[in-house]
Design a protein around this motif. Structure first.
Motif, PDB file in Angstrom:
ATOM      1  N   SER A   1     -65.347  -9.067  24.472  1.00  0.00           N
ATOM      2  CA  SER A   1     -66.125 -10.304  24.544  1.00  0.00           C
ATOM      3  C   SER A   1     -67.586 -10.084  24.193  1.00  0.00           C
TER       4      SER A   1
ATOM      5  N   ALA B   1     -62.286 -14.380  16.192  1.00  0.00           N
ATOM      6  CA  ALA B   1     -63.457 -15.139  16.624  1.00  0.00           C
ATOM      7  C   ALA B   1     -64.042 -15.947  15.474  1.00  0.00           C
TER       8      ALA B   1
ATOM      9  N   GLY C   1     -64.676 -17.932  21.587  1.00  0.00           N
ATOM     10  CA  GLY C   1     -64.478 -16.598  22.143  1.00  0.00           C
ATOM     11  C   GLY C   1     -63.270 -16.520  23.051  1.00  0.00           C
TER      12      GLY C   1
ATOM     13  N   ALA D   1     -60.155 -16.499  20.907  1.00  0.00           N
ATOM     14  CA  ALA D   1     -59.990 -15.212  20.231  1.00  0.00           C
ATOM     15  C   ALA D   1     -59.477 -14.150  21.194  1.00  0.00           C
TER      16      ALA D   1
ATOM     17  N   ALA E   1     -69.548 -16.638  18.899  1.00  0.00           N
ATOM     18  CA  ALA E   1     -68.483 -17.056  19.819  1.00  0.00           C
ATOM     19  C   ALA E   1     -68.913 -16.992  21.278  1.00  0.00           C
TER      20      ALA E   1
ATOM     21  N   LEU F   1     -67.982 -10.479  20.356  1.00  0.00           N
ATOM     22  CA  LEU F   1     -67.700 -11.790  19.788  1.00  0.00           C
ATOM     23  C   LEU F   1     -68.951 -12.650  19.638  1.00  0.00           C
TER      24      LEU F   1
ATOM     25  N   ASP G   1     -55.853 -12.105  21.130  1.00  0.00           N
ATOM     26  CA  ASP G   1     -55.876 -10.647  21.177  1.00  0.00           C
ATOM     27  C   ASP G   1     -55.094 -10.126  22.387  1.00  0.00           C
TER      28      ASP G   1
ATOM     29  N   THR H   1     -70.187 -14.077  29.443  1.00  0.00           N
ATOM     30  CA  THR H   1     -69.334 -13.116  28.751  1.00  0.00           C
ATOM     31  C   THR H   1     -68.132 -12.737  29.597  1.00  0.00           C
TER      32      THR H   1
ATOM     33  N   ASP I   1     -59.995  -8.752  16.898  1.00  0.00           N
ATOM     34  CA  ASP I   1     -60.475  -9.897  17.661  1.00  0.00           C
ATOM     35  C   ASP I   1     -61.730 -10.511  17.051  1.00  0.00           C
ATOM     36  N   LEU I   2     -62.529  -9.706  16.341  1.00  0.00           N
ATOM     37  CA  LEU I   2     -63.717 -10.250  15.689  1.00  0.00           C
ATOM     38  C   LEU I   2     -63.328 -11.231  14.586  1.00  0.00           C
TER      39      LEU I   2
END
Length: 259
Positions: free
Chosen positions: A206, A123, A137, A140, A214, A209, A144, A71, A119-120
């Protein structure tokens, strides 16, 4: 002798707007479904959930830590890529540096679009595009970060002292030389600050995601909650909290030492 009024009497239009705003706030609470009976049922249920979470389970601590590392790596990679793309976009979005006003408008519209879409959602888009895993991820988080950093980079460049630019222009310096010799050095403290905030933001983002495939620890948390393995979920939540706290502390340390 009468005292002056504490507040100026609002105009009819201002009074109507205030009443409308208050009515909208009250309506927002009404339509959101918040009610005392729901709270009275929800608080005991929350207490039972917390009771099932403790003590946290350490059975799968090693896989959780590896997912947590993945992550953070996603956050670092996405932030670095986003910052690299943000710099040229910020130059094009700054009115005093961009070659044409139409380019300023176009680039600012693109950056605003990147910033507007959560951002979701990015993703999900990249999971569809490149498949499940950390790559989606990273992409994404990159988009972002561009939406966040490019805007503030451009504003920092616009706020720099224009005197050195004018002096370099009078000496016949090229646009690129002016940007990298005068503008960026002056804007660098603000840009570093924005970059550190971008890393903090990406670290928190993160985690979420993984819920859409992701990569990262989000998928671990999702599986634990879906399987009602709440003590394992507590371990993951604590690990996420410690990661975010460590990144924020490190960012504050670097900010205080550099800026």
């Amino acid at each position: 002798m009468s005292l002056p009024p504490r507040l100026a009497r609002p105009s009819p239009l201002t009074f109507v707007l205030i009443v409308g705003a208050v009515a909208f706030v009250i309506a927002s609470f009404t339509t959101s479904g918040i009610a005392p009976d729901k709270l009275s049922r929800g608080i005991p249920a929350l207490g039972r959930l917390v009771e099932q979470m403790f003590p946290p389970s350490v059975e799968r601590l090693e896989p959780v830590l590896w997912s947590l590392l993945q992550t953070f790596q996603m956050a670092v990679a996405g932030t670095v890529l986003g910052l690299l793309f943000s710099l040229p976009l910020a130059i094009l979005a700054a009115p005093s540096l961009s070659p044409h006003p139409a380019i300023v408008w176009l680039v600012r519209a693109i950056v605003a679009f990147f910033r507007t879409v959560p951002d979701l959602v990015w993703a999900i888009v990249f999971v569809i595009a490149v498949g499940l895993g950390p790559a989606a991820g990273v992409l994404a988080l990159m988009v972002d970060t561009i939406g966040f950093a490019a805007r503030f980079f451009a504003e920092a460049m616009e706020e720099t002292d224009k005197g050195p630019r004018e002096a370099l222009t009078a000496m016949g310096a090229r646009r690129s030389g002016i940007i990298f010799s005068s503008v960026i050095p002056q804007a660098l403290p603000s840009m570093i600050n924005t970059s550190l905030f971008s890393l903090e933001k990406a670290t928190r983002g993160s985690v979420v995601l993984g819920l859409v495939g992701a990569g990262g620890i989000g998928i671990e948390l999702k599986v634990s909650l879906e399987m009602f393995d709440y003590d394992q979920a507590a371990t993951i939540i604590i690990a996420i909290f410690l990661l975010v706290l460590a990144v924020e502390r490190a960012s504050t340390f670097v900010r205080n030492r550099i800026l």
